[in-house]
Design an enzyme around this catalytic site. Sequence first.
Site, PDB file in Angstrom:
ATOM      1  N   ASN A  35       0.838  -1.224   0.000  1.00 41.21           N
ATOM      2  CA  ASN A  35       0.000   0.000   0.000  1.00 41.21           C
ATOM      3  C   ASN A  35       0.867   1.265   0.000  1.00 41.21           C
ATOM      4  OD1 ASN A  35       0.996   0.074   2.558  1.00 41.21           O
ATOM      5  ND2 ASN A  35      -0.970   0.379   3.588  1.00 41.21           N
ATOM      6  N   LYS A  94      -2.059  -3.070  13.212  1.00 44.54           N
ATOM      7  CA  LYS A  94      -3.064  -3.710  12.351  1.00 44.54           C
ATOM      8  C   LYS A  94      -2.432  -4.688  11.354  1.00 44.54           C
ATOM      9  CE  LYS A  94      -6.674  -1.237  10.876  1.00 44.54           C
ATOM     10  NZ  LYS A  94      -7.462  -0.040  10.442  1.00 44.54           N
ATOM     11  N   ALA A 117       7.833 -12.441   8.135  1.00 46.43           N
ATOM     12  CA  ALA A 117       9.000 -11.663   8.577  1.00 46.43           C
ATOM     13  C   ALA A 117       8.796 -11.285  10.030  1.00 46.43           C
ATOM     14  CB  ALA A 117       9.141 -10.408   7.725  1.00 46.43           C
ATOM     15  N   TYR A 148       5.361  -2.244  17.698  1.00 40.77           N
ATOM     16  CA  TYR A 148       6.044  -3.079  16.705  1.00 40.77           C
ATOM     17  C   TYR A 148       6.355  -4.447  17.309  1.00 40.77           C
ATOM     18  CZ  TYR A 148       9.689  -4.358  13.269  1.00 40.77           C
ATOM     19  OH  TYR A 148      10.449  -4.980  12.309  1.00 40.77           O
ATOM     20  N   TYR A 162      -2.057 -21.339  13.486  1.00 42.44           N
ATOM     21  CA  TYR A 162      -2.547 -21.844  12.187  1.00 42.44           C
ATOM     22  C   TYR A 162      -1.788 -23.109  11.786  1.00 42.44           C
ATOM     23  CZ  TYR A 162      -6.076 -18.545  10.656  1.00 42.44           C
ATOM     24  OH  TYR A 162      -7.252 -17.852  10.515  1.00 42.44           O
ATOM     25  N   ARG A 189      16.844   4.847  10.331  1.00 44.99           N
ATOM     26  CA  ARG A 189      17.707   3.786  10.857  1.00 44.99           C
ATOM     27  C   ARG A 189      19.160   4.268  10.812  1.00 44.99           C
ATOM     28  NH1 ARG A 189      14.665  -1.625   8.497  1.00 44.99           N
ATOM     29  NH2 ARG A 189      13.931  -0.272   6.854  1.00 44.99           N
TER      30      ARG A 189
HETATM   31  P1  NAD Z   1      10.113  -1.168   4.443  1.00 46.52           P
HETATM   32  O1  NAD Z   1       9.400  -0.108   5.197  1.00 46.52           O
HETATM   33  O2  NAD Z   1      11.121  -0.762   3.437  1.00 46.52           O
HETATM   34  O3  NAD Z   1       9.084  -2.143   3.737  1.00 46.52           O
HETATM   35  C1  NAD Z   1       7.836  -2.461   4.262  1.00 46.52           C
HETATM   36  C2  NAD Z   1       6.826  -2.415   3.139  1.00 46.52           C
HETATM   37  O4  NAD Z   1       5.534  -2.817   3.628  1.00 46.52           O
HETATM   38  C3  NAD Z   1       6.651  -1.011   2.563  1.00 46.52           C
HETATM   39  O5  NAD Z   1       6.767  -1.043   1.162  1.00 46.52           O
HETATM   40  C4  NAD Z   1       5.238  -0.612   2.999  1.00 46.52           C
HETATM   41  O6  NAD Z   1       4.626   0.296   2.120  1.00 46.52           O
HETATM   42  C5  NAD Z   1       4.556  -1.956   3.075  1.00 46.52           C
HETATM   43  N1  NAD Z   1       3.383  -1.993   3.961  1.00 46.52           N
HETATM   44  C6  NAD Z   1       3.305  -1.597   5.258  1.00 46.52           C
HETATM   45  N2  NAD Z   1       2.058  -1.792   5.737  1.00 46.52           N
HETATM   46  C7  NAD Z   1       1.330  -2.339   4.718  1.00 46.52           C
HETATM   47  C8  NAD Z   1      -0.010  -2.777   4.598  1.00 46.52           C
HETATM   48  N3  NAD Z   1      -0.883  -2.682   5.617  1.00 46.52           N
HETATM   49  N4  NAD Z   1      -0.424  -3.311   3.406  1.00 46.52           N
HETATM   50  C9  NAD Z   1       0.443  -3.417   2.366  1.00 46.52           C
HETATM   51  N5  NAD Z   1       1.728  -3.017   2.428  1.00 46.52           N
HETATM   52  C10 NAD Z   1       2.169  -2.481   3.589  1.00 46.52           C
HETATM   53  O7  NAD Z   1      10.794  -2.126   5.547  1.00 46.52           O
HETATM   54  P2  NAD Z   1      11.787  -3.361   5.367  1.00 46.52           P
HETATM   55  O8  NAD Z   1      13.051  -3.028   6.062  1.00 46.52           O
HETATM   56  O9  NAD Z   1      11.830  -3.784   3.962  1.00 46.52           O
HETATM   57  O10 NAD Z   1      11.057  -4.462   6.247  1.00 46.52           O
HETATM   58  C11 NAD Z   1      10.256  -5.469   5.633  1.00 46.52           C
HETATM   59  C12 NAD Z   1       9.821  -6.480   6.684  1.00 46.52           C
HETATM   60  O11 NAD Z   1      10.950  -7.070   7.320  1.00 46.52           O
HETATM   61  C13 NAD Z   1       8.964  -5.890   7.802  1.00 46.52           C
HETATM   62  O12 NAD Z   1       7.951  -6.804   8.137  1.00 46.52           O
HETATM   63  C14 NAD Z   1       9.942  -5.739   8.939  1.00 46.52           C
HETATM   64  O13 NAD Z   1       9.298  -5.807  10.189  1.00 46.52           O
HETATM   65  C15 NAD Z   1      10.864  -6.925   8.722  1.00 46.52           C
HETATM   66  N6  NAD Z   1      12.198  -6.702   9.314  1.00 46.52           N
HETATM   67  C16 NAD Z   1      13.107  -5.889   8.707  1.00 46.52           C
HETATM   68  C17 NAD Z   1      14.353  -5.701   9.288  1.00 46.52           C
HETATM   69  C18 NAD Z   1      15.424  -4.865   8.633  1.00 46.52           C
HETATM   70  O14 NAD Z   1      16.531  -4.768   9.184  1.00 46.52           O
HETATM   71  N7  NAD Z   1      15.216  -4.268   7.479  1.00 46.52           N
HETATM   72  C19 NAD Z   1      14.650  -6.303  10.514  1.00 46.52           C
HETATM   73  C20 NAD Z   1      13.669  -7.092  11.121  1.00 46.52           C
HETATM   74  C21 NAD Z   1      12.454  -7.304  10.503  1.00 46.52           C
HETATM   75  N1  UDP Z   2      20.958   5.410  16.289  1.00 39.75           N
HETATM   76  C1  UDP Z   2      21.875   6.427  16.425  1.00 39.75           C
HETATM   77  N2  UDP Z   2      21.784   7.508  15.607  1.00 39.75           N
HETATM   78  C2  UDP Z   2      20.828   7.641  14.642  1.00 39.75           C
HETATM   79  C3  UDP Z   2      19.901   6.579  14.489  1.00 39.75           C
HETATM   80  C4  UDP Z   2      19.989   5.479  15.329  1.00 39.75           C
HETATM   81  O1  UDP Z   2      22.768   6.362  17.292  1.00 39.75           O
HETATM   82  O2  UDP Z   2      20.809   8.674  13.944  1.00 39.75           O
HETATM   83  C5  UDP Z   2      21.072   4.230  17.173  1.00 39.75           C
HETATM   84  C6  UDP Z   2      19.764   3.766  17.830  1.00 39.75           C
HETATM   85  O3  UDP Z   2      19.536   4.473  19.031  1.00 39.75           O
HETATM   86  C7  UDP Z   2      20.051   2.294  18.064  1.00 39.75           C
HETATM   87  C8  UDP Z   2      20.953   1.910  16.886  1.00 39.75           C
HETATM   88  O4  UDP Z   2      21.473   3.134  16.381  1.00 39.75           O
HETATM   89  O5  UDP Z   2      20.760   2.108  19.259  1.00 39.75           O
HETATM   90  C9  UDP Z   2      20.207   1.178  15.765  1.00 39.75           C
HETATM   91  O6  UDP Z   2      19.070   1.936  15.465  1.00 39.75           O
HETATM   92  P1  UDP Z   2      18.101   1.583  14.239  1.00 39.75           P
HETATM   93  O7  UDP Z   2      16.976   2.563  14.271  1.00 39.75           O
HETATM   94  O8  UDP Z   2      18.909   1.487  13.001  1.00 39.75           O
HETATM   95  O9  UDP Z   2      17.583   0.105  14.530  1.00 39.75           O
HETATM   96  P2  UDP Z   2      17.052  -0.682  15.820  1.00 39.75           P
HETATM   97  O10 UDP Z   2      17.144   0.191  17.051  1.00 39.75           O
HETATM   98  O11 UDP Z   2      15.664  -1.038  15.485  1.00 39.75           O
HETATM   99  O12 UDP Z   2      17.986  -1.809  15.905  1.00 39.75           O
END
Ligand code: NAD
Ligand code: UDP
Length: 321
Positions: A35, A94, A117, A148, A162, A189
């Site tokens: 979306n 949601k 994921a 989250y 499930y 991030r």
């Molecule tokens: P991202 O924000 O780049 O991608 C998430 C995507 O989901 C986006 O394109 C967003 O538009 C879509 N989305 C969100 N809500 C939606 C909905 N209700 N319906 C349809 N689409 C929807 O984030 P990402 O880093 O690519 O993360 C993807 C998945 O991996 C997530 O579930 C996240 O929790 C999980 N994850 C990512 C990391 C990471 O380090 N990147 C770590 C742990 C878990």
């Molecule tokens: N962080 C930071 N400076 C920034 C953004 C994040 O020091 O500008 C720190 C944040 O507080 C955390 C770590 O970097 O301790 C990783 O943060 P991120 O948001 O990338 O991921 P997550 O906390 O979900 O692991």
Amino acid sequence: MERKRILITGAAGFLGSHLCDRFIKEDYHVIAMDNLITGDLRNIEHLFKLENFEFYNHDVSKFVHVAGKLDYILHFASPASPIDYLKIPIQTLKVGSLGIHNLLGLAKDKNARILIASTSEVYGDPNVNPQPEEYWGNVNPVGPRGVYDEAKRFQEAITMAYHTFHGVETRIVRIFNTYGPRMRLNDGRVLPAFIGQAIRGEDLTVFGDGSQTRSFCYVDDLIEGIYRLLHSDYAQPVNIGNPDEITIKQFGEEIIKLTGTTQKLITKPLPTDDPKQRRPDITKAKSLLGWEPKVSRAEGLKITYEYFKSLPKEVIEKIEH
Ligand code: NAD
Ligand code: UDP
């Protein structure tokens, strides 16, 4: 042979778009859904011309319909960066509850295997380091990150239900901090934040004293782990991440060296409930999937830096603080 059909939710996001690329490469028929709440169609526009790729702009927290047969579902839709899920907490809850319910229902109906994921955030601010899958975590349900963390914990619980009660074939990947091309430069991030600041000639903002640790995994390694897990017969959660742990302060110093910036590290307040340490125990991934990360942080950071530098100037400069 008829192509396998796979539904990928969150397909326009960082990880979802790399998954689309991988399954197209393996000659699947990819049905992409997003979306666009945090995603960007530019991540997948190169696939639009392919006959084995379809895209649907749809919120998966609402009823999900897919015509025809379906072999696999990858549920990756969810805001993933702390600044995103703090801005849109209700949508985050949601998609991790109503969204997964819809997709599990679809998997049951189509007799499809579903991989979800999950995240290292299910361990919260862990008291055990590194974190094995058996660790139950230390999460504050009513803190700002609770929307989250608890959504993802519920997602795991309903997925196991499930599996147990309906016999749906399920897989759960617990993803640890992953980085690479197509991350949004302004997603807050730490890696895009630091690289963006270095490119724009700003100081790098370390939250707290920078002694908190993270372990960064390059995206190609993660995608390989997910591909192997999907095709395994293991229904319990599996950690996928790179165990090379580093403090955020050291990480900032690495980015200064990589980019050659003359800026320095400055300190900002540590966000509430920010985990103090994080490092995956990947024993299971190694033994069950024969998987371990191959790309070093030095190599992965170089590729990612080149990607961010290649972005149009207006993207690099348009950053909210
Ligand atoms: P991202 O924000 O780049 O991608 C998430 C995507 O989901 C986006 O394109 C967003 O538009 C879509 N989305 C969100 N809500 C939606 C909905 N209700 N319906 C349809 N689409 C929807 O984030 P990402 O880093 O690519 O993360 C993807 C998945 O991996 C997530 O579930 C996240 O929790 C999980 N994850 C990512 C990391 C990471 O380090 N990147 C770590 C742990 C878990
Ligand atoms: N962080 C930071 N400076 C920034 C953004 C994040 O020091 O500008 C720190 C944040 O507080 C955390 C770590 O970097 O301790 C990783 O943060 P991120 O948001 O990338 O991921 P997550 O906390 O979900 O692991």
